[in-house]
Design a protein around this motif. Structure first.
Motif, PDB file in Angstrom:
ATOM      1  N   ASP A  72      45.615 -29.074  22.290  1.00  0.00           N
ATOM      2  CA  ASP A  72      46.055 -27.713  22.570  1.00  0.00           C
ATOM      3  C   ASP A  72      44.938 -26.710  22.310  1.00  0.00           C
ATOM      4  N   ILE A  73      45.017 -25.605  23.017  1.00  0.00           N
ATOM      5  CA  ILE A  73      44.072 -24.508  22.816  1.00  0.00           C
ATOM      6  C   ILE A  73      44.609 -23.628  21.696  1.00  0.00           C
ATOM      7  N   LYS A  74      43.811 -23.375  20.687  1.00  0.00           N
ATOM      8  CA  LYS A  74      44.237 -22.495  19.602  1.00  0.00           C
ATOM      9  C   LYS A  74      44.111 -21.047  20.067  1.00  0.00           C
ATOM     10  N   ILE A  75      45.196 -20.298  19.920  1.00  0.00           N
ATOM     11  CA  ILE A  75      45.244 -18.919  20.420  1.00  0.00           C
ATOM     12  C   ILE A  75      45.579 -17.972  19.269  1.00  0.00           C
TER      13      ILE A  75
ATOM     14  N   GLN B  14      34.410 -21.073  21.180  1.00  0.00           N
ATOM     15  CA  GLN B  14      35.159 -19.885  20.755  1.00  0.00           C
ATOM     16  C   GLN B  14      34.979 -18.778  21.792  1.00  0.00           C
TER      17      GLN B  14
ATOM     18  N   ASN C   2      49.121 -21.375  26.679  1.00  0.00           N
ATOM     19  CA  ASN C   2      48.444 -22.677  26.630  1.00  0.00           C
ATOM     20  C   ASN C   2      48.583 -23.412  27.963  1.00  0.00           C
TER      21      ASN C   2
ATOM     22  N   LYS D 169      45.518 -24.270  30.548  1.00  0.00           N
ATOM     23  CA  LYS D 169      45.229 -25.666  30.878  1.00  0.00           C
ATOM     24  C   LYS D 169      45.251 -25.888  32.392  1.00  0.00           C
TER      25      LYS D 169
ATOM     26  N   LEU E 218      40.338 -17.490  21.693  1.00  0.00           N
ATOM     27  CA  LEU E 218      40.688 -18.866  22.032  1.00  0.00           C
ATOM     28  C   LEU E 218      39.695 -19.836  21.412  1.00  0.00           C
ATOM     29  N   ASP E 219      40.204 -20.932  20.865  1.00  0.00           N
ATOM     30  CA  ASP E 219      39.385 -22.093  20.511  1.00  0.00           C
ATOM     31  C   ASP E 219      39.655 -23.134  21.584  1.00  0.00           C
ATOM     32  N   LEU E 220      38.700 -23.282  22.499  1.00  0.00           N
ATOM     33  CA  LEU E 220      38.912 -24.080  23.693  1.00  0.00           C
ATOM     34  C   LEU E 220      38.194 -25.427  23.604  1.00  0.00           C
TER      35      LEU E 220
ATOM     36  N   LYS F 236      34.055 -27.616  20.923  1.00  0.00           N
ATOM     37  CA  LYS F 236      35.081 -26.589  20.919  1.00  0.00           C
ATOM     38  C   LYS F 236      34.363 -25.245  21.026  1.00  0.00           C
TER      39      LYS F 236
END
Length: 420
Positions: A64-67, A102, A34, A38, A76-78, A100
Motif C-alpha cells: 500500500d501507498i502510505k498517505i 517520498q 490508494n 495504484k 505519499l510514500d510510494l 520507496k
C-alpha cells in the motif's frame, strides 16, 4: 417576473449571510486514494528506462501507498518495484529491487476555483537493495534510483500536474450539482414542494490527517428557499473560494418556505376528507383560504351536513416556546336546510372543541420527522456521498400574507457530511 421569483430575489438580497453558513465535513478515504493511485501507476507497469546499457523495467507492487496530509499538501510514500537487465550473451546481468519514493503534492485553489498542484520529490530510500540473479553488476545502486526518480519526475509528476490544471474544472462541477439538486429540485409530494438555492462562496480550512481519511472543513455561504411552485429566473452564478485564517465554528442555515393558500387549502382537504372528528365523518367539496385582517378558512361541506363552514382566527408564533397559537376562534356554519340548521350548533361546538384541544400547536415532532427524512445524495457515479443534518430545526418566522404562508426555518449546527 412572477411574484414567487421576485420574492426569492428579495429574500436573497436581504438575508444575513452570517445566518447561512453550512459546515461541510469533507473526508477523502485513504483507501480510495490508494486505489486511484495504484490504477494510475499501473499504467506505467512494464515501462522500460535505459541507463548505461541497462534496461530498468517497472513492476507491480502489492504494498500500500502510505498517505498523510498537512496544511495544503498531501504526502505519499510510494513503493516502486523494478527489475533490471543488461543483455550481453553469456554475460547477461539480471536482477530486481525496490525503492520507496517520498512525494509531496501541494494544492492551491484561487478565488475562482482554479486548481493547481505542484508535485515534488522529497527523497527516497531502498526497501530492497538490488539483488542479482545472473551476472555481476558494475554500476552503483544510486544510478538505478536516479534513473527511476528522473523518469517519475518527467514522465509522471509533471504530466499529472499539467493534466490536473487543464481538466479540474471545480466551478463547472459545482454548477452542475447546483443545477441538479438546488434548482427546482422536488423535495416533497402532496403538496409538491421545490427547493432552490444559490451558492455565494466556499471557505476552506487546511488538511487534517486522520487514520483512515484526509479531513478538511469547508464552510458554504448558501441561501435556500422551498416553494410550492417552480421558480423561473436566470441564476447569476459566480461563487468565490477562500482559504480561512480562522474557523467560523459551527454552521447555521436559514431556509425560507413559501406556500400559497391554494395549496394550503388542498392540504386541508386531503387531511380532513374521510376523517372522523368528534364521531362525525367529514366530506369536503372545496376549501378556500384568504387573509384580510384575520385568517379566514371557508369549507364547502358535504357531510356530516351540507353547508358552508367558516373559521376565522389569528394564528401567531411564540418563538420562545416554538408553539403556534390560534388566537380567538370564530366558527360559523351556514347550513342548506332547516334540519341541518338545527344540528349546526352541535357541529360548531365539536369543531371548536377539537381545534381548541390542538392548540397551541407544537410543530417540533413534524420538524424532527423532517430531519430524519433528509435523503443521502450520491454524486459522480456513486463515488461521492452527501448527507445533510443539523442538531435542531426552529421556526424563526411565521407570517400569513395576503395570498400565501411565509415561514423561515432555522437549522442549527447545519452540516453536510461528504465522503469520497
Amino acid at each position: 417576473m412572477c411574484n414567487y421569483n421576485r420574492h426569492f430575489l428579495i429574500f436573497l438580497i436581504h438575508t444575513n449571510m452570517q445566518d447561512n453558513i453550512v459546515l461541510i465535513d469533507f473526508k477523502f478515504s485513504k483507501l480510495k486514494i490508494n486505489q486511484y493511485l495504484k490504477e494510475l501507476i499501473d499504467q506505467y507497469i512494464g515501462q522500460k528506462i535505459n541507463a548505461d546499457g541497462y534496461e530498468i523495467i517497472l513492476k507491480k507492487s502489492n504494498e500500500d501507498i502510505k498517505i498523510t496530509a498537512s496544511q495544503k499538501s498531501i504526502q505519499l510514500d510510494l513503493p516502486v518495484n523494478f527489475m533490471f537487465i543488461k543483455p550481453a550473451g553469456l554475460f547477461s546481468i539480471e536482477g530486481e529491487g525496490e525503492i520507496k519514493v517520498q512525494l509531496e503534492f501541494a494544492i492551491e485553489i484561487d478565488s475562482d476555483f482554479g486548481l493547481k498542484t505542484a508535485s515534488k520529490l522529497n527523497g527516497h530510500h531502498w526497501v530492497k537493495d538490488p539483488v542479482l540473479h545472473v551476472g555481476e553488476m558494475n554500476i552503483p545502486f544510486e544510478t538505478i534510483s536516479n534513473c527511476i526518480i528522473k523518469f517519475m519526475k518527467e514522465s509522471m509528476l509533471e504530466k499529472l500536474d499539467q493534466k490536473i490544471s487543464e481538466t479540474a474544472d471545480i466551478k463547472k462541477l459545482i454548477k452542475e450539482q447546483i443545477t441538479q439538486f438546488a434548482t427546482n429540485y422536488p423535495v416533497y409530494k402532496k403538496p409538491d414542494l421545490y427547493f432552490n438555492g444559490q451558492l455565494h462562496q466556499i471557505q476552506a480550512d487546511v488538511f487534517k490527517d486522520e487514520e483512515k481519511d484526509i479531513h478538511i472543513d469547508l464552510w458554504l455561504e448558501f441561501q435556500g428557499k422551498i416553494s410550492d411552485e417552480p421558480l423561473k429566473f436566470e441564476v447569476v452564478y459566480d461563487p468565490k473560494f477562500f482559504w480561512l485564517d480562522k474557523s467560523p465554528g459551527s454552521g447555521s442555515q436559514k431556509i425560507n418556505i413559501e406556500m400559497s393558500y391554494a395549496n394550503l387549502a388542498r392540504m386541508i382537504m386531503s387531511e380532513l376528507n374521510g376523517k372522523e372528528v368528534g364521531g362525525k365523518k367529514f366530506e369536503l367539496e372545496s376549501v378556500n383560504i384568504r387573509n384580510t385582517n384575520k385568517l379566514e378558512i371557508k369549507a364547502n361541506l358535504l357531510a356530516p351536513i351540507k353547508g358552508i363552514v367558516t373559521m376565522i382566527c389569528q394564528p401567531s408564533l411564540d418563538k420562545e416556546s416554538q408553539k403556534i397559537y390560534s388566537g380567538d376562534i370564530d366558527i360559523d356554519i351556514d347550513a342548506q336546510n332547516f334540519i341541518y340548521k338545527l344540528s349546526s350548533p352541535i357541529l360548531e361546538n365539536i369543531l371548536r372543541s377539537k381545534i381548541s384541544a390542538m392548540m397551541p400547536f407544537d410543530p417540533t415532532p413534524y420538524l424532527q420527522d423532517f430531519l430524519t427524512r433528509i435523503p443521502q445524495i450520491k454524486l459522480m457515479d456513486n463515488k461521492i456521498s452527501l448527507l445533510a443534518n443539523c442538531s435542531q430545526v426552529l421556526i424563526e418566522k411565521l407570517d400569513f400574507g395576503d395570498n400565501k404562508l411565509i415561514c423561515v426555518l432555522w437549522m442549527k449546527d447545519a452540516e453536510l457530511d461528504v465522503e469520497v
